[in-house]
Design a protein around this motif. Structure first.
Motif, PDB file in Angstrom:
ATOM      1  N   LEU A 149       0.844  -1.203   0.000  1.00  0.00           N
ATOM      2  CA  LEU A 149       0.000   0.000   0.000  1.00  0.00           C
ATOM      3  C   LEU A 149       0.869   1.238   0.000  1.00  0.00           C
ATOM      4  N   GLU A 150       0.427   2.270  -0.699  1.00  0.00           N
ATOM      5  CA  GLU A 150       1.040   3.586  -0.546  1.00  0.00           C
ATOM      6  C   GLU A 150       0.130   4.341   0.413  1.00  0.00           C
ATOM      7  N   ILE A 151       0.716   4.829   1.489  1.00  0.00           N
ATOM      8  CA  ILE A 151      -0.072   5.539   2.490  1.00  0.00           C
ATOM      9  C   ILE A 151       0.133   7.031   2.221  1.00  0.00           C
ATOM     10  N   VAL A 175      -0.829  10.982   3.137  1.00  0.00           N
ATOM     11  CA  VAL A 175      -1.440  11.897   4.107  1.00  0.00           C
ATOM     12  C   VAL A 175      -1.498  13.269   3.453  1.00  0.00           C
ATOM     13  N   ARG A 176      -2.676  13.894   3.530  1.00  0.00           N
ATOM     14  CA  ARG A 176      -2.854  15.209   2.901  1.00  0.00           C
ATOM     15  C   ARG A 176      -3.274  16.242   3.949  1.00  0.00           C
ATOM     16  N   ASN A 177      -2.603  17.396   3.924  1.00  0.00           N
ATOM     17  CA  ASN A 177      -2.993  18.528   4.782  1.00  0.00           C
ATOM     18  C   ASN A 177      -3.695  19.618   3.972  1.00  0.00           C
ATOM     19  N   ALA A 213      -4.193  18.941  -3.269  1.00  0.00           N
ATOM     20  CA  ALA A 213      -3.279  19.058  -4.417  1.00  0.00           C
ATOM     21  C   ALA A 213      -3.347  17.751  -5.195  1.00  0.00           C
ATOM     22  N   GLY A 214      -2.703  17.746  -6.345  1.00  0.00           N
ATOM     23  CA  GLY A 214      -2.518  16.516  -7.103  1.00  0.00           C
ATOM     24  C   GLY A 214      -3.809  15.787  -7.404  1.00  0.00           C
ATOM     25  N   SER A 215      -3.783  14.487  -7.168  1.00  0.00           N
ATOM     26  CA  SER A 215      -4.932  13.653  -7.576  1.00  0.00           C
ATOM     27  C   SER A 215      -6.190  14.010  -6.791  1.00  0.00           C
ATOM     28  N   MET A 216      -6.037  14.559  -5.575  1.00  0.00           N
ATOM     29  CA  MET A 216      -7.254  14.907  -4.816  1.00  0.00           C
ATOM     30  C   MET A 216      -8.016  16.055  -5.483  1.00  0.00           C
ATOM     31  N   GLY A 251      -1.568   1.351 -12.159  1.00  0.00           N
ATOM     32  CA  GLY A 251      -1.430   2.781 -11.861  1.00  0.00           C
ATOM     33  C   GLY A 251      -1.737   3.101 -10.400  1.00  0.00           C
ATOM     34  N   ASP A 252      -1.402   2.187  -9.487  1.00  0.00           N
ATOM     35  CA  ASP A 252      -1.567   2.397  -8.034  1.00  0.00           C
ATOM     36  C   ASP A 252      -2.954   2.965  -7.693  1.00  0.00           C
ATOM     37  N   PRO A 253      -4.014   2.170  -7.899  1.00  0.00           N
ATOM     38  CA  PRO A 253      -5.364   2.717  -7.671  1.00  0.00           C
ATOM     39  C   PRO A 253      -5.676   2.983  -6.198  1.00  0.00           C
ATOM     40  N   ILE A 281       2.328  19.928   2.178  1.00  0.00           N
ATOM     41  CA  ILE A 281       1.006  19.798   1.541  1.00  0.00           C
ATOM     42  C   ILE A 281       0.493  18.368   1.666  1.00  0.00           C
ATOM     43  N   ASP A 282       1.333  17.420   1.274  1.00  0.00           N
ATOM     44  CA  ASP A 282       0.970  15.995   1.384  1.00  0.00           C
ATOM     45  C   ASP A 282       2.245  15.179   1.267  1.00  0.00           C
ATOM     46  N   PHE A 283       2.124  13.890   1.515  1.00  0.00           N
ATOM     47  CA  PHE A 283       3.280  12.998   1.331  1.00  0.00           C
ATOM     48  C   PHE A 283       2.793  11.565   1.237  1.00  0.00           C
ATOM     49  N   LYS A 284       3.708  10.725   0.781  1.00  0.00           N
ATOM     50  CA  LYS A 284       3.433   9.285   0.699  1.00  0.00           C
ATOM     51  C   LYS A 284       4.482   8.531   1.496  1.00  0.00           C
ATOM     52  N   ILE A 285       4.059   7.537   2.262  1.00  0.00           N
ATOM     53  CA  ILE A 285       5.046   6.641   2.882  1.00  0.00           C
ATOM     54  C   ILE A 285       4.681   5.193   2.560  1.00  0.00           C
ATOM     55  N   PRO A 339      11.734  14.835  -1.267  1.00  0.00           N
ATOM     56  CA  PRO A 339      10.849  15.698  -2.072  1.00  0.00           C
ATOM     57  C   PRO A 339      10.249  14.974  -3.280  1.00  0.00           C
ATOM     58  N   ASP A 340      10.725  13.734  -3.554  1.00  0.00           N
ATOM     59  CA  ASP A 340      10.060  12.920  -4.575  1.00  0.00           C
ATOM     60  C   ASP A 340       8.706  12.426  -4.074  1.00  0.00           C
ATOM     61  N   SER A 341       8.584  12.279  -2.757  1.00  0.00           N
ATOM     62  CA  SER A 341       7.371  11.641  -2.217  1.00  0.00           C
ATOM     63  C   SER A 341       6.547  12.593  -1.341  1.00  0.00           C
ATOM     64  N   CYS A 342       6.934  13.886  -1.342  1.00  0.00           N
ATOM     65  CA  CYS A 342       6.176  14.889  -0.568  1.00  0.00           C
ATOM     66  C   CYS A 342       5.812  16.044  -1.493  1.00  0.00           C
ATOM     67  N   ARG A 343       4.809  16.815  -1.121  1.00  0.00           N
ATOM     68  CA  ARG A 343       4.617  18.135  -1.756  1.00  0.00           C
ATOM     69  C   ARG A 343       5.008  19.189  -0.724  1.00  0.00           C
ATOM     70  N   LEU A 344       5.896  20.087  -1.143  1.00  0.00           N
ATOM     71  CA  LEU A 344       6.462  21.084  -0.236  1.00  0.00           C
ATOM     72  C   LEU A 344       6.353  22.447  -0.904  1.00  0.00           C
ATOM     73  N   PHE A 391       9.190  18.900 -11.555  1.00  0.00           N
ATOM     74  CA  PHE A 391       9.441  18.035 -12.718  1.00  0.00           C
ATOM     75  C   PHE A 391       8.125  17.699 -13.436  1.00  0.00           C
ATOM     76  N   ARG A 392       7.109  17.316 -12.642  1.00  0.00           N
ATOM     77  CA  ARG A 392       5.829  16.921 -13.258  1.00  0.00           C
ATOM     78  C   ARG A 392       5.259  18.054 -14.101  1.00  0.00           C
ATOM     79  N   GLN A 393       5.409  19.303 -13.602  1.00  0.00           N
ATOM     80  CA  GLN A 393       4.747  20.445 -14.256  1.00  0.00           C
ATOM     81  C   GLN A 393       5.724  21.350 -15.008  1.00  0.00           C
TER      82      GLN A 393
HETATM   83  O1  C5P Z   1      -0.563  12.150  -6.991  1.00  0.00           O
HETATM   84  P1  C5P Z   1      -1.124  12.368  -5.627  1.00  0.00           P
HETATM   85  O2  C5P Z   1      -1.715  13.714  -5.417  1.00  0.00           O
HETATM   86  O3  C5P Z   1      -2.093  11.271  -5.230  1.00  0.00           O
HETATM   87  O4  C5P Z   1       0.120  12.252  -4.635  1.00  0.00           O
HETATM   88  C1  C5P Z   1       0.004  12.481  -3.254  1.00  0.00           C
HETATM   89  C2  C5P Z   1       1.402  12.488  -2.632  1.00  0.00           C
HETATM   90  O5  C5P Z   1       1.979  11.190  -2.712  1.00  0.00           O
HETATM   91  C3  C5P Z   1       2.383  13.408  -3.355  1.00  0.00           C
HETATM   92  O6  C5P Z   1       3.250  14.007  -2.400  1.00  0.00           O
HETATM   93  C4  C5P Z   1       3.161  12.492  -4.269  1.00  0.00           C
HETATM   94  O7  C5P Z   1       4.465  12.972  -4.517  1.00  0.00           O
HETATM   95  C5  C5P Z   1       3.192  11.205  -3.459  1.00  0.00           C
HETATM   96  N1  C5P Z   1       3.212  10.008  -4.293  1.00  0.00           N
HETATM   97  C6  C5P Z   1       4.357   9.242  -4.377  1.00  0.00           C
HETATM   98  N2  C5P Z   1       4.387   8.115  -5.157  1.00  0.00           N
HETATM   99  C7  C5P Z   1       3.305   7.732  -5.840  1.00  0.00           C
HETATM  100  C8  C5P Z   1       2.114   8.498  -5.770  1.00  0.00           C
HETATM  101  C9  C5P Z   1       2.105   9.632  -4.989  1.00  0.00           C
HETATM  102  O8  C5P Z   1       5.366   9.565  -3.736  1.00  0.00           O
HETATM  103  N3  C5P Z   1       3.354   6.623  -6.574  1.00  0.00           N
END
Ligand code: C5P
Length: 243
Positions: free
Chosen positions: A89-91, A93-95, A98-101, A128-130, A174-178, A199-204, A218-220
């Motif tokens: 699972l990708e966990i 957390v959003r404060n 942003a992004g997919s939300m 695509g990590d649903p 903003i949010d992050f994934k663990i 910073p690859d897995s967080c929004r700052l 990078f994404r944008q």
């Molecule tokens: O894309 P989304 O808005 O769902 O991402 C939420 C947070 O999880 C972002 O900080 C993004 O960088 C991170 N994420 C990640 N790896 C993924 C999907 C999202 O690190 N495969």
């Protein structure tokens, strides 16, 4: 030197068998991918920055009692970590939205959420990590109810720690994934924070200007990714200030 056994190669990291049983060497690549690897590039120096930043965050978490897989940094691109069984699972957390939300719920980017929201995605590149619910997780046996309680508690503790740390250097988390792994100690199972926090897995976002200092650069196509990550590392005192 004997060749190391590669265990797994992902989009941004390679895992090798570690020197002791129960250890793994985690190598940070310079590869950047986004939109489930539809967008790709090699960004020189990204791996070095993420290795240092993930070390910094994981060490900080350990110091406040949050268990992680991190053991020690070995060199510029590698760290020694505890081997664990990753929960698929990708966990997230959003404060702030942003992004997919924002896409999914139509909430404007940057809107402060009434409280931190924890979401789960099933780790599967081909799908695509649903997004999944606790119902899916329980029904498919990916994690038990006890695991889920522990996962939420770990995720919120990571959020408190990371939010405070970032706020102190003028950055909004903003949010992050663990990712979470299981380790077995005798008859006991313990959950630990694994993979990476960077910073690859967080929004700052910069608190004053809203400038993005994470992988959205990078994404944008917002400019230099290494400049953004270096700024985060410099503010946190992880990297010395550039002259
Ligand atoms: O894309 P989304 O808005 O769902 O991402 C939420 C947070 O999880 C972002 O900080 C993004 O960088 C991170 N994420 C990640 N790896 C993924 C999907 C999202 O690190 N495969």
């Amino acid at each position: 030197m004997a060749r190391r056994k590669k265990i797994y190669e992902g989009k941004a990291k390679i895992l090798y068998e570690g020197p002791e049983p129960g250890t793994i060497v985690q190598y940070f690549k310079d590869d950047a991918t986004a939109f489930n690897a539809e967008k790709k590039d090699v960004i020189e120096g990204k791996g070095v920055l993420n290795n240092r930043l993930s070390e910094f965050f994981m060490t900080g978490l350990t110091s406040v009692g949050v268990p992680t897989h991190f053991l020690k940094r070995l060199n510029m691109r590698e760290q020694l970590v505890r081997s664990c069984e990753i929960i698929p699972l990708e966990i997230i957390v959003r404060n702030y939205a942003a992004g997919s939300m924002t896409k999914r719920l139509g909430v404007a980017e940057g809107t402060q959420l009434p409280r931190p929201i924890v979401e789960y995605c099933y780790k599967d590149d081909a799908l695509g990590d649903p997004l999944v619910t606790e119902e899916h997780i329980a029904a498919f046996g990916w994690a038990s109810q006890q695991d889920m309680d522990d996962i939420v508690s770990l995720a919120l503790r990571v959020n408190d720690f990371m939010s405070g740390l970032m706020y102190g250097v003028g950055i909004k988390l903003i949010d992050f994934k663990i990712e979470i792994g299981r380790v077995f100690e005798g008859d006991f199972q313990r959950l630990i924070v694994a993979d990476e926090i960077s910073p690859d897995s967080c929004r700052l976002w910069d608190i004053e200007t809203g400038k993005k200092l994470d992988k959205d650069v990078f994404r944008q196509d917002l400019g230099s990714l290494t400049d953004a990550y270096t700024e985060v590392a410099t503010r946190l005192g992880v990297m010395p200030k550039q002259p």
